[in-house]
Structure formats: structure tokens, C-alpha cells
Enzyme design. Structure first.
Site, PDB file in Angstrom:
ATOM      1  N   ARG A 138     -27.835 -16.728 -10.028  1.00 11.00           N
ATOM      2  CA  ARG A 138     -27.131 -15.471  -9.734  1.00 11.00           C
ATOM      3  C   ARG A 138     -27.056 -14.561 -10.955  1.00 11.00           C
ATOM      4  NH1 ARG A 138     -23.463 -14.714  -5.832  1.00 11.00           N
ATOM      5  NH2 ARG A 138     -21.922 -13.950  -7.326  1.00 11.00           N
ATOM      6  N   GLU A 185     -26.959 -46.324  -8.541  1.00 14.57           N
ATOM      7  CA  GLU A 185     -25.960 -46.504  -9.602  1.00 14.57           C
ATOM      8  C   GLU A 185     -26.276 -45.670 -10.852  1.00 14.57           C
ATOM      9  OE1 GLU A 185     -23.053 -48.182  -9.299  1.00 14.57           O
ATOM     10  OE2 GLU A 185     -23.716 -48.281  -7.212  1.00 14.57           O
ATOM     11  N   PRO A 213     -21.519 -37.684 -12.661  1.00 11.81           N
ATOM     12  CA  PRO A 213     -20.057 -37.536 -12.605  1.00 11.81           C
ATOM     13  C   PRO A 213     -19.395 -37.841 -13.940  1.00 11.81           C
ATOM     14  CG  PRO A 213     -20.749 -39.538 -11.474  1.00 11.81           C
ATOM     15  CD  PRO A 213     -21.993 -38.764 -11.781  1.00 11.81           C
ATOM     16  N   ASP A 240     -17.050 -11.485 -10.237  1.00 13.76           N
ATOM     17  CA  ASP A 240     -16.771 -12.714  -9.498  1.00 13.76           C
ATOM     18  C   ASP A 240     -15.480 -13.368  -9.958  1.00 13.76           C
ATOM     19  OD1 ASP A 240     -18.699 -13.024  -7.586  1.00 13.76           O
ATOM     20  OD2 ASP A 240     -20.092 -14.114  -8.871  1.00 13.76           O
TER      21      ASP A 240
END
Length: 243
Positions: free
Chosen positions: A151, A113, A86, A166
Site C-alpha cells: 500500500r 513446528e 509467532p 490511515d
């Protein structure tokens, strides 16, 4: 393309046994190599983590099992190593396209963690995040990245236009789509889509793509080079009465 994945939960990636990506694997367009970090645990109890130095919550995956697992990958120096975190740079369509041009990618999935910072400092080429939120493990982010990147491998999709047109491919959202029946719960398909006039249909789709972006993600318009005609449409839509 060859994608290696280091994880504590290899069974999560069984999802690729079905769907579009499974076809790419069967065609040998994509080689997906799932490596279980726990097989290189530090003791007979299959431990791979320890408490963080300095105290604090949770556990941290140790460096030794990760590095040992990396050493099992052939030509690891030719791999672009990514840690799903993150704290990484946010994944977007441009990043997906750039990654799809690589031949060898290795993904490290964290848990708890996170992983020992020394692994990141010495072995990881880039940290990537799929959004500003926290997941219980990097596996779910890895699933998204693998699907999005795969893809773009030629031959994965039946129709190459599927990814060329897309959402985000030209900086805008994809416009509205309709199929049978022509009338559903008293709502009609736009007449232009039934006209057979390809020029008018293309124009409607382009305008609708612009409108959907204006309504749902106006922030994207800041990075799109707009034509004079598109700018006029946006000025028109700026008034709620004209939407």
C-alpha cells in the site's frame, strides 16, 4: 519493489490476482515471486520435513530445501530476509513503512513446528509476527505483510492520502466515517459533516480520531504527543457523563 516468498503452498497467494495489489503487479510497481519449497524436496516423495531431534510433537521443515530455494533468487544478498514467526517482533505501522522503503524482500513461510533453527541463524535478517497467536502457516502472516507494505509503494493506491491518513499514521485510530443516506434507521450523520465548512470538518475529524482512540485503544495515547487542547478533551471524556 521485489518480494520473494518461499512457501509449501504457493496457491494461497493467488489472492493477489485481484484487488489493489493486483493493480500494483500489473503496473510493475511490485514484482511478486512465489517459490515452491517442495520443488527442492529431499527425495522423490517430495518430503521437506523431518521429526525434531530430541523428540517432541510435530515435524520441522529441513534446512536443505529452504536454502536451495533461496539460492535460486537472483542477488539474494541484496534481499532483506524475513521469517514469519509467532516468536518474531510484532508488525506495526512503523515497521510496515520502513519495509516499504526496501527494494528487495524475501519472506520465508514456516509450517508445522517451524523451520530448522540453523536457517534462521545464518540466513534470516529478522523474524516478524503479526500478533500474539499461532497460525497454521506463515503464509497468512505473509499475506498481511505484503498487503500492508505494498500500500505504501507510490502508485499502488489511487489516492496517496489513503495511507497517509490511515489508522496509526499519526499514532491514533482513524475517526468515524459516514456516507449516504443522511438518515439511516433514525440515526443522523453529524451535522458538521454536512456543513461544507472545511475547517470545522477537519477539527471534528481530528477530535473524533482522538475520541475513538480514547475509547478503543487508550494504550496508544501513551506514545502520542498531545496538544493542550487534546489533553483537555481527554480529561473531559474521562467522565462517562461527557462521552
Amino acid at each position: 519493489m521485489n518480494i520473494n516468498v518461499l512457501t509449501l503452498f504457493p496457491e494461497i497467494f493467488n489472492i493477489f490476482e485481484s484487488g489493489v495489489i493486483s493493480k500494483a503487479i500489473k503496473k510493475k510497481l511490485l514484482l511478486l515471486n512465489i517459490l515452491d519449497i517442495r520443488k527442492n524436496s529431499i527425495n522423490k516423495h517430495s518430503h521437506v520435513d523431518s521429526k525434531p531431534y530430541g523428540g517432541g510433537e510435530g515435524m520441522v521443515i529441513r534446512a536443505e530445501p529452504i536454502v536451495k530455494t533461496l539460492s535460486e533468487i537472483k542477488n539474494i544478498k541484496e534481499n532483506y530476509i524475513i521469517y514469519l514467526s509467532p516468536q518474531g517482533k510484532k508488525l506495526d505501522q512503523n515497521k510496515v513503512i520502513n519495509l516499504s522503503k526496501l527494494n528487495n524482500i524475501t519472506l520465508i513461510c514456516g509450517r508445522y513446528e517451524g523451520i530448522d533453527q540453523r536457517v534462521i541463524d545464518k540466513y534470516v535478517d529478522e523474524e516478524i509476527s503479526i500478533g500474539d497467536f499461532v497460525l497454521s502457516g506463515g503464509e497468512y502472516a505473509a499475506l498481511c505483510l505484503i498487503d500492508a507494505v505494498s500500500r505504501h509503494i507510490p502508485g499502488t493506491l489511487g489516492n496517496q492520502d489513503s495511507y497517509m491518513k490511515d489508522t496509526f499514521s499519526d499514532g491514533l485510530l482513524k475517526g468515524s466515517v459516514f456516507t449516504k443516506p443522511e438518515i439511516f434507521e433514525e440515526m443522523n450523520v453529524p451535522k458538521v459533516l454536512l456543513s461544507g465548512n472545511h475547517k470545522e470538518i477537519a477539527e471534528w475529524r481530528n477530535n473524533n480520531s482522538l475520541k475513538q482512540t480514547f475509547l478503543k485503544r487508550p494504550d496508544l495515547l501513551n506514545d502520542v504527543k498531545l496538544t493542550k487542547k487534546q489533553k483537555k478533551l481527554l480529561e473531559k471524556w474521562a467522565s462517562k457523563d461527557n462521552l
